[in-house]
Scaffold this active site. Structure first.
Site, PDB file in Angstrom:
ATOM      1  N   GLU A  34       0.879  -1.175   0.000  1.00 38.39           N
ATOM      2  CA  GLU A  34       0.000   0.000   0.000  1.00 38.39           C
ATOM      3  C   GLU A  34       0.916   1.225   0.000  1.00 38.39           C
ATOM      4  O   GLU A  34       1.641   1.441   0.966  1.00 38.39           O
ATOM      5  CB  GLU A  34      -0.859  -0.061   1.281  1.00 38.39           C
ATOM      6  CG  GLU A  34      -1.955   0.959   1.381  1.00 38.39           C
ATOM      7  CD  GLU A  34      -2.791   0.766   2.671  1.00 38.39           C
ATOM      8  OE1 GLU A  34      -2.263   0.252   3.674  1.00 38.39           O
ATOM      9  OE2 GLU A  34      -3.968   1.142   2.664  1.00 38.39           O
ATOM     10  N   VAL A  35       0.886   1.973  -1.089  1.00 38.59           N
ATOM     11  CA  VAL A  35       1.698   3.196  -1.154  1.00 38.59           C
ATOM     12  C   VAL A  35       0.795   4.348  -0.736  1.00 38.59           C
ATOM     13  O   VAL A  35      -0.310   4.501  -1.261  1.00 38.59           O
ATOM     14  CB  VAL A  35       2.259   3.411  -2.582  1.00 38.59           C
ATOM     15  CG1 VAL A  35       2.825   4.816  -2.733  1.00 38.59           C
ATOM     16  CG2 VAL A  35       3.334   2.373  -2.889  1.00 38.59           C
TER      17      VAL A  35
END
Ligand code: NAI
Length: 722
Positions: free
Chosen positions: A478-479
């Site tokens: 998850e950026v």
């Protein structure tokens, strides 16, 4: 009758060339990175087959791929959503089967030359050939992954594979979709021979010639008719009684693993069984019928959706067009050599990234190095890499206690303790030492990135890269971007995450981002029910039966109760009563229990970390009486808490799309894949029905279940997410 010629003849995907009396057929689908099987390609094959049967000068055929690193990746999945009825899907399967039956009966023997992934229909095609030569290259892998899409092999795989490799080896592949590498393929008799890629075509031509040779003896040397099996397997598989045992065990194992949620493995078993009981023709008919039925299941539709969604994410740079160029990450700095830092370093070095690991003292560094080595050692044990490759890869990681080497890092990932003060301290220390173009990422699981970036001189280069544990196994990254994060930093983090083999979603900043926030809502509800008198095993069992890989309380033990406590604190500060921790959870956190890592959590753990029974003293700690709790209520409350929170994340713009939310939940927090993800789930239950259920629960437990505005609005307008 066509005239044999040495010049190349080409149709759309197939080209043919004569090597004396052997026709070499090269499959190279134009404009596509991989070859896939489609009705159009079947038509092209048919023309080649006619030529082979009619041309007496062709004495052998070689099938080979023109792609540098792939044989055939399977059927063209784009055609699946267009299959509107079971009959139509059955017909497609029959067409494929007919084509391969025709291939098997060609006048001239066919040798298949395999380099790269040989999957699904590609493997089924290979099985219809007389002889299989494959390369000994690591990229050469074999699998029948259809069950992973809720389908079964539909081009004879359920019939030819068991006949080729034996029942047990075949079921192992068909029921799991597992990849088999070259060496194993040779061992089980899936291929006849392994060669170096440079001589693949040459050897295949030679074998085709030998097969046609009038010298029958020479030819029979080439084709192995019986599969090498151990004496026990041979005994079990040689009679119907023994096979009955194998089928029964396989069925039990499927049901145990899938809790009955995935119909495809059972259908595949039925097709294999039909082939043994009634012969190939009946087996193929059963296979085609069941393929048709499976293609129409909701499970298959959801799994095919996830496949397409993951593919579309692979092409997504993470920012709106026009996307800037991603910076290459050749050198990585990792702050903190703990559980996550070491995990991140272990996958980075395997991709060839030179990695500097920084911790506070050499003992911690040494522990980090040993964790990295353990990850690699696991691959050596599985024969995925050699001991020598392990040693080579380990040379790519270096350690420091003083940031030396961080000046050359293109990306720094921070994985120190979950403490804002410490996160500020390390960012302030390392930033002046970093290259002006380098990106700084925090692996925090909860703290808003904007808060961490408050001390940065260049907040435009700061973002979150939230990996999941264990890093080398979990597929999601998850950026997290803040309003200040520059697109250049985002695309660099996304591209590097993909290089590490992750499915990457980009989300906007907020407490708990997307995954931690939704997972917390779900786990918190489990804590509430514990407080109301539900037993630990009953809660866990209900959600495992629903389709989660482990129950929420087991998961809390895995993640760490202390970690869960910190997350809860951040989220309840941010979201108030909705996310406030239950008293039960608060008491267990206060008692200092940490879960599996500390040997004691809600469950008891052996010295080697394996899980035992529920620790009954927990109930004294949290007080109250245990009482019967309906599993349906447990599932409804936990799942609705999760999907409602997911909807809020979309409404608030934390998520860019429902697609990202579905992939994030399935790959990051174990949401049941056969339901497609929270948004697909809401759509299939019906938005209005979900709102109704939330409202009912909210009467009992205000304000936790107040439906997200977006759901109420969509229910009013009869809209769906997809
Ligand atoms: P850990 O406790 O295993 O490791 C933290 C490491 O940071 C320790 O080795 C510690 O010595 C080191 N450290 C402390 N001060 C430092 C400094 N000034 N410079 C360099 N290193 C320093 O913790 P873990 O589990 O690896 O977590 C790290 C981060 O990753 C946390 O922010 C956590 O929230 C996050 N995270 C954790 C996950 C998990 O499942 N454990 C999952 C996803 C994120």
């Amino acid at each position: 009758m066509s005239t044999p010629t040495s010049s190349t003849q080409r149709s759309a995907s197939l080209s043919t060339e004569l090597a004396d009396d052997v026709l070499v057929v090269t499959i190279d689908q134009p404009g596509s990175a991989v070859n896939t099987l489609s009705p159009a390609l079947a038509g092209e094959f048919e023309s080649v087959f006619i030529r082979v049967d009619e041309d007496p000068l062709i004495n052998g055929v070689v099938l080979i791929s023109g792609k540098p690193d792939g044989f055939i990746a399977g059927a063209d999945i784009d055609q699946f959503p267009q299959l509107k009825s079971a009959d139509k899907a059955e017909r497609i399967s029959k067409m494929g089967q007919d084509l391969l039956n025709r291939l098997q009966k060609l006048r001239a023997p066919v040798v298949v030359a395999i380099h790269g992934a040989c999957l699904g229909g590609g493997l089924e095609l290979s099985l219809a050939c007389r002889y299989r030569v494959a390369t000994d290259h690591p990229k050469t892998t074999f699998a029948l992954p259809e069950v992973q899409l809720g389908l079964i092999p539909g081009m004879g795989g359920t019939q030819r594979l068991p006949r080729q490799v034996g029942l047990q080896a075949a079921l192992d592949m068909i029921l799991t979709g597992r990849n088999v590498r070259g060496k194993k393929a040779l061992q089980i008799g899936l291929v006849n021979e392994l060669v170096h890629p440079s001589i693949l075509c040459e050897i295949a031509i030679d074998r085709a010639r030998s097969l046609t040779s009038r010298d029958k003896q020479q030819a029979s040397h080439l084709v192995r008719t019986s599969v090498p099996r151990g004496p026990v397997s041979a005994l079990l598989e040689s009679n119907s009684l023994g096979r009955g045992v194998v089928f029964k065990k396989a069925r039990e194992s499927v049901l145990e693993k899938t809790h009955g949620h995935f119909p495809a493995p059972l259908a595949a078993l039925e097709a294999v069984q039909a082939g043994y009981a009634h012969g190939m023709t009946q087996g193929l008919a059963t296979e085609a019928r069941l393929f048709g039925e499976m293609a129409m299941t909701d499970v298959s539709r959801q799994l095919v959706f996830l496949f397409f969604a993951s593919n579309s994410l692979k092409k997504d740079p993470g920012v709106p067009a026009p996307a800037p160029e991603a910076q290459k990450v050749l050198t990585l700095g990792v702050l903190g050599a703990g559980f996550m830092g070491a995990g991140i370093a272990s996958i980075a070095i395997q991709q060839g990234t030179s990695t500097r690991l920084k911790d506070t003292d050499t003992a911690r560094l040494a522990k980090g190095f040993s964790s990295i080595r353990n990850v690699l050692q696991e691959r050596v044990v599985r024969k995925q890499i050699t001991k020598r490759q392990l040693d080579d890869v380990m040379t790519l990681v270096g350690g420091t206690t003083n940031y030396s080497g961080f000046a050359s890092a293109d990306l720094v990932i921070e994985a120190v303790f979950e403490d804002l003060g410490l996160k500020h301290q390390v960012l302030a220390e390392v930033e002046p030492r970093m290259d002006t173009a380098a990106v700084y990422a925090s692996n925090t699981s909860t703290i808003p990135i904007g808060r961490i970036a408050e001390v940065a001189k260049h907040p435009e280069r700061v973002l979150g890269m939230h990996f999941f544990s264990p890093v080398h196994k979990m597929p999601l990254l998850e950026v997290i971007v803040t309003p200040k994060t520059a697109p250049e930093a985002t695309v660099t983090a996304v591209a590097y995450g993909k290089r590490l083999g992750k499915t990457v979603i980009v989300v906007n900043d907020g407490p708990g981002f997307y995954t931690t926030r939704t997972l917390s809502a779900y786990m918190n509800e489990a804590g509430r029910m514990l407080e109301e008198g539900a037993s630990i095993e009953v809660i866990d069992k209900a959600l495992v039966e629903f389709g989660f890989p482990v129950g929420p309380i087991t998961l809390l033990d895995e993640v760490g109760i202390d970690v869960g406590g910190k997350v809860q604190q951040v989220l309840s500060e941010a979201f108030g009563a909705r996310m406030a921790a239950s008293d039960a959870m608060r008491l267990v956190v206060l008692a200092g229990r940490t879960g599996r890592k500390g040997g004691k959590g809600f469950y008891l753990y052996d010295e080697d970390g394996s899980k035992g029974n529920v620790d009954q003293t927990i109930y004294e700690m949290i007080g109250g009486q245990r009482r019967e709790f309906p599993p349906d209520e447990i599932v409804q409350r936990c799942v609705l808490a999760l999907v409602n929170e997911a909807a809020r994340c979309l409404e608030e713009g934390i998520l860019r799309s429902a697609r990202d939310g579905d992939l994030g939940a399935v790959f990051g927090i174990g949401f049941p894949p056969f339901l497609g993800g929270p948004f697909r789930y809401i759509d299939s239950v019906g938005v209005a029905r979900v709102v109704e259920q939330l409202e009912e629960l909210n009467v009992r437990f205000p304000p936790r279940f107040a439906p997200a505005d977006i759901l109420v609005e969509m229910a009013g307008q009869r809209r769906t997410f997809y």
